[in-house]
Design a protein around this motif. Sequence first.
Motif, short mmCIF file in Angstrom:
data_model
loop_
_atom_site.label_atom_id
_atom_site.label_comp_id
_atom_site.label_asym_id
_atom_site.label_seq_id
_atom_site.Cartn_x
_atom_site.Cartn_y
_atom_site.Cartn_z
N SER A 124 0.99 -1.19 -0.11
CA SER A 124 -0.02 -0.11 0.12
C SER A 124 0.99 1.26 0.14
O SER A 124 2.09 1.08 0.34
CB SER A 124 -1.15 0.13 1.17
OG SER A 124 -0.10 -0.32 2.41
N GLU A 125 0.25 2.25 -0.32
CA GLU A 125 1.05 3.45 -0.76
C GLU A 125 1.46 4.17 0.73
O GLU A 125 0.73 4.28 1.55
CB GLU A 125 0.36 4.53 -1.52
CG GLU A 125 1.14 5.66 -1.82
CD GLU A 125 0.39 6.58 -3.01
OE1 GLU A 125 -0.50 6.45 -3.37
OE2 GLU A 125 1.19 7.42 -3.58
N ILE A 126 2.58 4.75 0.66
CA ILE A 126 3.28 5.60 1.76
C ILE A 126 3.70 7.01 1.23
O ILE A 126 4.41 6.84 -0.07
CB ILE A 126 4.20 5.15 2.66
CG1 ILE A 126 4.37 6.02 3.80
CG2 ILE A 126 5.38 4.57 1.72
CD1 ILE A 126 5.17 5.35 4.88
N ARG A 127 3.18 8.13 1.73
CA ARG A 127 3.81 9.28 1.24
C ARG A 127 4.51 10.02 2.29
O ARG A 127 3.68 10.35 3.52
CB ARG A 127 2.57 10.29 0.71
CG ARG A 127 1.86 9.44 -0.46
CD ARG A 127 0.79 10.45 -0.97
NE ARG A 127 0.04 9.81 -1.97
CZ ARG A 127 -0.80 10.45 -2.88
NH1 ARG A 127 -0.66 11.86 -3.25
NH2 ARG A 127 -1.49 9.78 -3.82
N THR A 128 5.80 10.27 2.25
CA THR A 128 6.48 10.98 3.14
C THR A 128 6.86 12.21 2.79
O THR A 128 7.03 12.47 1.68
CB THR A 128 7.73 10.07 3.63
OG1 THR A 128 8.60 9.93 2.47
CG2 THR A 128 7.37 8.64 3.83
N PRO A 129 7.33 13.17 3.66
CA PRO A 129 7.80 14.57 3.09
C PRO A 129 9.05 14.42 2.27
O PRO A 129 9.72 13.46 2.36
CB PRO A 129 7.93 15.06 4.78
CG PRO A 129 7.39 14.33 5.57
CD PRO A 129 7.35 12.83 5.20
N ILE A 130 8.99 15.54 1.51
CA ILE A 130 10.44 15.37 0.64
C ILE A 130 11.58 15.99 1.33
O ILE A 130 12.54 16.13 0.83
CB ILE A 130 10.14 16.08 -0.74
CG1 ILE A 130 9.85 17.64 -0.52
CG2 ILE A 130 9.15 15.31 -1.71
CD1 ILE A 130 9.73 18.40 -2.14
N PHE A 131 11.29 16.56 2.56
CA PHE A 131 12.42 16.97 3.10
C PHE A 131 12.31 16.41 4.54
O PHE A 131 11.36 16.29 5.12
CB PHE A 131 12.82 18.53 3.23
CG PHE A 131 11.59 19.53 3.60
CD1 PHE A 131 11.22 20.32 2.86
CD2 PHE A 131 11.16 19.31 4.98
CE1 PHE A 131 10.24 21.44 3.09
CE2 PHE A 131 9.99 20.22 5.21
CZ PHE A 131 9.30 21.32 4.39
#
Length: 414
Positions: free
Chosen positions: A38-45
């Motif tokens: 399943s998808e995970i979206r983490t910060p780009i910084f």
Amino acid sequence: MKIMIKKIKGTNDIVEDAYIWEWVENKFKNVAKRFGFSEIRTPIFEATELFDRGVGKETDIVQKEMYTFEDKGGRTITLRPEGTAPVMRAFIEHGMTSKGLPQKFFYVGPMFRYERPQAGRLRQFHQYGIELIGSPLPIADVYTILVAIESLKAVGLENFKLKINSTGCEKCRPKYREALREYYKPLLPKLCDDCQTRYEKNVLRLLDCKRDAEYAKSAPNILDYLCDDCKTHFGELKRLLDSLGIEYEVDPSIVRGLDYYTRTVFEIKYPSLGAQDAIIGGGRYDNLVEELGGAPTPSVGFAGGMERIILALKNEKKIPPFRGVDLYIVAVGDEQRAEVLKMAEKLSSELKVDVDLMGRKIKSQFKNASKEMARYTLIVGEDEVKTGLYTLKNMSDGTQTKLPIDEIVKTVKS
RNA sequence: GUGGCUGUAGCUCAACUGGCAGAGCGUCGGACUGUGGAUCCGAAUGUUGCGGGUUCAAGCCCCGCCAGCCACCCCA
């Protein structure tokens, strides 16, 4: 004239290719989902410390490639140069162990590395990848490799090669390092400058130096130095790959440039891309979670380069053609513009539509529809408005039929 | 970060040993006032990547910078 502002070196605007990106991303996401990720979206910084500790202070990424800056609160921030460390940070931070193992995530997004750009290498580039968190077993490695290969197959890529290796664990690697040092010691004066420093910093990397490749050939092989557990793990990995019919080559020279890898490492290459020919890289990282302050959680994952895969697809001419709107609604005269808008509002709930917004004459509207690859045009003129029968034209064969509005959707969709 | 090559219209590229910046494609319009992808005609578009220097004169020569490509390094 104002001074032109241009895009930052090593970045790209994706315009004509945007539909290709959407297509490729969807293929990858679907493959990952089909295998239970399943998808995970983490910060780009992230805090710079995450990469120092996760990726490794001695790596090129940390030493010279990170976009690091201080924010207004005096925190040291880094634009993520890779996806694994952030995912593992999130895993620990949210106490996901308690949700049961393994946890399986996929991600797609931009990464940043300060490097000299060239074809297939950018400063902002995009990776998709998966992390299979919590299983120490070879079957997890194989599952990961399987998803990697299926993702390439899903977009129709063919001429790629899987290479695997084992880099051992904290038990066997020191012995191997020592053996390498011993082997290279007498050769040291003959080695290139880079290799001189590699000898001190990271002996393993001497193996993939292209200038001194000759010496690497007869260098001691990591596989002869693996401890029993690592040997068994690697054997089982190969056996499972064989049973799936996945072709691979064991290549003792692949030593991934990130410190966190243990045991299994693999690379998928697409040789005709030139110098930047690795399209997927991955491996096992049994100590990373612990390194970042979590409980020991052996894991495995991979990351693929979107730009490089799209280059490879272009090379194989595997990209589907652009599809324009379903229906371009043409106003015969200016009196029908309002009617056309109404039609667009109604039909857009079922179809992709477009209309002329430039006040073009009918002929130019057709030209425009054609240029935009519209599949059908709908002609709205005086007669059509009067009778409620609209002229639908198939743009690929030029045939026309008169239809009431509720039949239009059906015909276009069929 | 190092080395090499390159930079002219939206794109691909011309312009002699320095001498008035051009073509094709594309765009827009017309031939064809209710029909596109063919053909013909016409039109618009440039501080020649940016800044300096040499020269009567620089797209061309010199220097610096920027960007792209290739290789190294490294990696996706």
